[in-house]
Scaffold this active site. Structure first.
Site, PDB file in Angstrom:
ATOM      1  N   ASN A 212       0.850  -1.195   0.000  1.00  0.00           N
ATOM      2  CA  ASN A 212       0.000   0.000   0.000  1.00  0.00           C
ATOM      3  C   ASN A 212       0.882   1.240   0.000  1.00  0.00           C
ATOM      4  OD1 ASN A 212      -2.501   1.711   0.775  1.00  0.00           O
ATOM      5  ND2 ASN A 212      -1.036   2.168   2.420  1.00  0.00           N
ATOM      6  N   GLU A 213       0.579   2.170  -0.843  1.00  0.00           N
ATOM      7  CA  GLU A 213       1.300   3.456  -0.893  1.00  0.00           C
ATOM      8  C   GLU A 213       2.808   3.242  -0.726  1.00  0.00           C
ATOM      9  OE1 GLU A 213      -0.521   6.560   1.515  1.00  0.00           O
ATOM     10  OE2 GLU A 213      -2.327   6.482   0.305  1.00  0.00           O
TER      11      GLU A 213
ATOM     12  N   GLU B 168      -8.741   4.086  -2.138  1.00  0.00           N
ATOM     13  CA  GLU B 168      -8.861   5.078  -1.062  1.00  0.00           C
ATOM     14  C   GLU B 168      -9.326   6.380  -1.688  1.00  0.00           C
ATOM     15  OE1 GLU B 168      -5.723   5.489   1.845  1.00  0.00           O
ATOM     16  OE2 GLU B 168      -5.243   3.350   1.711  1.00  0.00           O
TER      17      GLU B 168
END
Ligand code: AHR
Length: 499
Positions: free
Chosen positions: A172-173, A304
């Site tokens: 993630n990210e 998101e």
């Protein structure tokens, strides 16, 4: 007056139900208190999941739930969250608020929550601080049926049957909290890690999602896709089934994002201007994806999105707890209409976050629970799930204040599996009601019903007044060849037409 044209015979892309997905993270009171209170709680629960929240979420037909993060995902070691609860590791959630994470909500609990919600599972793995072996074993633990160390461990922990993992995020990210990597470095790691996200069940493939860009960072998209597609056989489409995109609507600066409830009319329009950027981002990243994947086999996964404001005064800054108003409802409506319109590429989206964090659909306070205006939007839009987007266009004018101008109307239309025409339309103007004359071709409408969500821009539900903002029936008229109705200022109208 605005003219609105719908061609119900002009079927475009399928609106995947997953576009209406949600995100839950070990952050603030999202998991603990919001979703999970434990079996011994006085708050009514089933296997620890609070009943009021599960019921409210089932009502909006949550199709998929992403977990455990977010930034938390790249610090999460799944083995800490299995086995007897009293022996699970206690640790500090260093990323979010410095509180104790007792790991009482882990893999088994997440799967149980999804079972109760009747939704698909989206598990996000740890690339930033986890090993290939750890990720590989997690997939084995969750999905392997047969004799193996991880399948045996799962059985020992009380679940002999494997679960279905529908989606798996490989990090993630990773351009930020997930390891501060370059796109090329992450791209190589992605290729390696995904190799061991084994597909144990041919009839239940896991959709693998690579970490995509933040907002407008097209350099990440270019570097990542170049790396994924290097020496990739065409049928492997870059080893990925999806690429994420994260975009939050922040009206102010990172340090002063603005209040969730106290804002000027100019800040209202500024927020909408920023939310509308979602469409530019989909177009810009989508154009790069088209170069590698013209057939659109790789989904854009906006896992998101939502409004990000300052935390409510007096709450833990690391908990990201914010209230929710009609402004949030309008942002949700325009964003979901954008996703519908781009459903040829956008295959899934997860609003951040489900309960008690950022743009939540539910807020809780001890045993009390409220549905936010954003919940009502998801409830009104749920009939688009798995429907066919149809051709539609509406005449709009610009509204706003100062530098912040937006089109007054947002809309999308679809035909669902029962053959009903579903229309969702919002009026972003704070002052001007908008009469709409709709021409519908390819559909002989005989019956129409509608509901509306409206209120002042800062209208909200509170624990004292939980139903201050709620949808109500609304009158629309069938005309010869279409529909006639008015969309009041600062409102969202949902119309269903039957033949
Ligand atoms: O949703 C809050 C945080 O925002 C997530 O943990 C992270 O992925 C993003 O930066």
């Amino acid at each position: 007056m605005s003219k609105y044209y719908i061609n119900a015979a002009g079927r475009k892309s399928r609106i995947n139900k997953e576009i209406y997905g949600h995100f839950s993270e070990h952050l603030g009171r999202c998991i603990y208190e919001g979703l999970y209170v434990g079996e011994d709680s006085e708050i009514p629960n089933v296997n620890g999941m609070r009943t009021d929240v599960v019921e409210a979420l089932k009502e909006i037909k949550v199709p998929v739930l992403r977990w455990p993060g977010g930034c938390f995902a790249d610090e999460y070691h799944w083995k800490d969250g299995i086995g007897p609860k009293e022996t699970r590791k206690k640790m500090i959630n260093t990323h979010w608020g410095g509180v104790v994470e007792d790991n009482s909500f882990g893999t088994h609990e997440f799967m149980e929550l999804c079972r109760q919600l009747g939704c698909e599972t989206y598990v996000n793995g740890n690339v930033g601080s986890g090993t290939v072996q750890e990720m590989s074993e997690w997939v084995e633990y969750m999905t392997f049926e047969g004799v193996s160390p991880m399948a045996d461990l799962r059985a020992k922990n009380g679940h002999p049957e494997p679960w279905k993992v529908d989606f798996f995020g490989v990090g993630n990210e990773n351009w930020g909290c997930g390891g501060n990597m370059t796109p090329e470095y992450y791209g190589n790691l992605y290729r390696r890690y995904q190799t061991y996200v084994r597909q144990y069940n041919a009839d239940q493939p896991i959709t693998r999602i690579a970490c995509g860009p933040n907002s407008g960072d097209t350099e990440w998209t270019k570097g990542l896709l170049k790396t994924l597609f290097r020496n990739s056989e065409p049928q492997w489409h870059g080893f990925a089934d999806g690429m994420s995109l994260h975009y939050y609507t922040i009206p102010g600066s990172w340090n002063h994002k603005g209040s969730a409830t106290e804002f000027t009319t100019e800040e209202y329009y500024l927020t909408l201007t920023k939310a509308l950027d979602m469409e530019n981002l989909i177009n810009r990243h989508g154009a790069i994806m088209d170069q590698y994947d013209p057939e659109k086999k790789i989904g854009m996964i906006v896992d998101e999105w939502g409004n990000w404001f300052d935390v409510e005064p007096g709450t833990n800054p690391g908990f990201l707890y914010q209230q929710n108003t009609m402004r949030d409802a309008l942002v949700a409506a325009l964003t979901l209409n954008i996703f519908n319109k781009h459903s040829d590429r956008v295959k899934m989206a997860c609003i951040a976050q489900m309960v008690n964090v950022l743009q939540s659909v539910i807020l809780t306070d001890g045993p009390r629970m409220i549905k936010t205006p954003t919940w009502h939007v998801f409830n009104m839009f749920k009939d688009h799930q798995d429907a066919d987007l149809v051709e539609s266009s509406i005449e709009t004018g610009l509204v706003g204040e100062g530098d912040y101008k937006v089109p007054n109307l947002t809309e999308s239309a679809s035909v669902d599996a029962e053959g009903r025409l579903q229309i969702t339309i919002g009026n972003l103007s704070l002052t001007e009601d908008c009469p709409v004359e709709t021409s519908i071709v390819g559909f002989a409408g005989k019956k129409a019903c509608a509901c509306i969500l409206r209120g002042a821009m800062d209208a909200k539900n509170t624990f004292e007044e939980p139903d201050a903002v709620q949808s109500e029936e609304y009158k629309v008229e069938l005309t010869d060849g279409g529909l006639s109705f008015t969309v009041p200022a600062c409102s969202i109208v949902k119309i269903t037409v039957e033949e």
